[in-house]
Enzyme design. Structure first.
Site, PDB file in Angstrom:
ATOM      1  N   TYR A 135       5.343   5.823  -1.562  1.00  0.00           N
ATOM      2  CA  TYR A 135       5.350   6.649  -2.774  1.00  0.00           C
ATOM      3  C   TYR A 135       5.224   8.141  -2.451  1.00  0.00           C
ATOM      4  CZ  TYR A 135       4.686   2.378  -5.533  1.00  0.00           C
ATOM      5  OH  TYR A 135       4.826   1.150  -6.107  1.00  0.00           O
ATOM      6  N   LYS A 149       3.015  -6.785   5.458  1.00  0.00           N
ATOM      7  CA  LYS A 149       4.304  -7.422   5.734  1.00  0.00           C
ATOM      8  C   LYS A 149       4.585  -7.159   7.208  1.00  0.00           C
ATOM      9  CE  LYS A 149       8.111  -9.434   4.171  1.00  0.00           C
ATOM     10  NZ  LYS A 149       8.142 -10.826   3.691  1.00  0.00           N
ATOM     11  N   ASP A 197       4.387 -11.471   0.352  1.00  0.00           N
ATOM     12  CA  ASP A 197       5.121 -12.456  -0.461  1.00  0.00           C
ATOM     13  C   ASP A 197       4.263 -13.690  -0.703  1.00  0.00           C
ATOM     14  OD1 ASP A 197       5.369 -12.645   2.291  1.00  0.00           O
ATOM     15  OD2 ASP A 197       7.386 -13.453   2.281  1.00  0.00           O
ATOM     16  N   ASP A 209       0.243  -1.841  -5.971  1.00  0.00           N
ATOM     17  CA  ASP A 209       0.759  -1.550  -7.307  1.00  0.00           C
ATOM     18  C   ASP A 209       1.229  -2.848  -7.963  1.00  0.00           C
ATOM     19  OD1 ASP A 209       1.828  -0.326  -9.516  1.00  0.00           O
ATOM     20  OD2 ASP A 209       3.366   0.805  -8.445  1.00  0.00           O
ATOM     21  N   ASP A 222      -0.965  -5.509 -10.769  1.00  0.00           N
ATOM     22  CA  ASP A 222      -0.429  -5.839 -12.101  1.00  0.00           C
ATOM     23  C   ASP A 222      -0.318  -7.354 -12.275  1.00  0.00           C
ATOM     24  OD1 ASP A 222      -0.220  -3.233 -12.965  1.00  0.00           O
ATOM     25  OD2 ASP A 222       1.824  -3.492 -13.731  1.00  0.00           O
TER      26      ASP A 222
END
Ligand code: NAD
Length: 351
Positions: A135, A186, A218, A242, A246
């Site tokens: 980001y 990851k 994942d 992020d 959620d």
């Protein structure tokens, strides 16, 4: 104890008013000072984070934040968009650690889209790094290639020190809980997160009392739905955090119940509900103020070291839920509902 109050847009002012009411009822002698942020600040000053707002936040011990954004601002140039105000504020204040608890209140277990037996008793904490990763990484942009085709690109970066400081936050938080940290990466595909795993493993040796495990993102996304109660503290980078936070929020049934804290290295923090400005219900007096009230409780705990007052506020929220009081977002079909102000009043009465 000085708190900068940034209500923002949409339902922001409605929910913030209830949190301030609850904090005042605790009578702790906190001083509040308000300032504009987001679309409201863009309207007034052409800047979603005007210098006076930033100065107030820098001078305060904590920031209580409502929400920013709305359809009216979606077509503005990026620097004037409300969300940029919040991103800049996080960066300016060095708020690198985002703490998001996901807790199921027994009365609301049925509000989750998952089976009650999967979520009943859920109590997990996501620790998300907030000021690095793809980001913020440079270079980034949209460029035109030699063949005339456009290409978008962003850069995922983490330095060792950035990983280390968010790791410390996670391990310390776990010590106050069930003493288990799951680091999400990851590492099988991305070098940045291979380094993440190496640094977390090294750091884990400083916390022998905390169990450290690693999981690919994942799989973590899947495990959160399959068996979310296996987790105590989940620590991860900005982008994975992020998305996973959620997802975790939905385990609890309502976005209107979930608080968050964003902390710097000295426990100064910005406290906000995880939801947005909810333009669809703004001005109707029906928004759920409990996520904001619970954010205020986190502020008492993390910035003002007021564990007792924080717990009192959280017990008051649990009590109003046990009394059967519901805003529309957490009501079962056919259940009577109350508005934002009545919910705030009920919390004050419970206190
Ligand atoms: P949102 O969280 O605002 O709303 C999603 C849905 O949840 C809506 O149906 C809304 O009515 C409902 N909801 C949210 N909070 C609620 C509450 N307290 N009580 C009852 N219902 C509630 O997300 P969105 O619709 O995707 O975004 C709306 C605006 O908010 C956008 O401009 C977005 O950029 C912004 N946003 C801001 C923040 C922030 O300020 N931190 C976070 C997310 C989104």
């Amino acid at each position: 104890m000085k708190v900068a109050v940034l209500a923002g847009d949409g339902i922001g002012p409605e929910i913030i008013a209830e949190a301030i009411k609850a904090l005042r009822a605790l009578d702790l002698g906190i001083e509040f000072e308000e300032a504009l942020v987001g679309g409201a600040a863009t309207d007034a000053h052409g800047d979603p984070l005007p210098p006076a707002t930033l100065a107030l936040c820098k001078a305060a011990d904590a920031v209580l934040f409502g929400a920013v954004g709305g359809p009216k601002y979606d077509t503005l140039p990026r620097p004037q968009r409300p969300e940029q105000g919040l991103l800049r504020l996080r960066k300016e204040l060095g708020l690198f650690a985002n703490l998001r608890p996901a807790l199921i209140y027994p009365e609301l277990a049925a509000a989750s889209t998952l089976k009650p037996e999967v979520v009943a008793g859920l109590d997990l904490l996501i620790v998300r790094e907030l000021t690095g990763d793809i980001y913020f990484g440079q270079p980034r942009g949209i460029r035109t290639l030699d063949n005339g085709e456009r290409e978008g690109f962003d850069t995922m970066r983490y330095s060792e020190s950035e990983i280390r400081r968010i790791g410390h936050v996670a391990f310390k938080a776990a010590r106050k809980r069930v003493k288990r940290v799951c680091s999400v990466d990851k590492a099988n595909v991305l070098e940045t997160t291979q380094l993440w795993r190496e640094v977390m493993t090294e750091l884990g040796r400083d916390y022998p009392d905390v169990e450290l495990t690693h999981m690919y993102v994942d799989n973590a996304a899947m495990q959160l739905l399959r068996n979310p109660k296996q987790f105590d503290v989940l620590v991860t980078g900005n982008m994975f955090g992020d998305i996973l936070s959620d997802e975790a929020s939905m385990l609890t049934g309502s976005i209107g119940m979930l608080p968050s804290a964003s902390l710097d290295a000295n426990a100064k923090g910005l406290y906000e509900p995880i939801h947005g400005s909810a333009p669809d219900i703004a001005g109707k007096g029906i928004a759920n103020p409990l996520a904001t009230i619970l954010s205020a409780a986190m502020m008492l705990r993390y910035t003002f070291n007021g564990e007792e007052a924080a717990a009192r506020l959280e017990r008051a929220v649990a009590k109003v839920l046990a009394q059967g009081l519901r805003t529309g977002d957490i009501a079962a079909a056919g259940e009577p509902t109350i508005g934002t102000r009545a919910m705030g009043d009920a919390v004050v009465n419970a206190l």
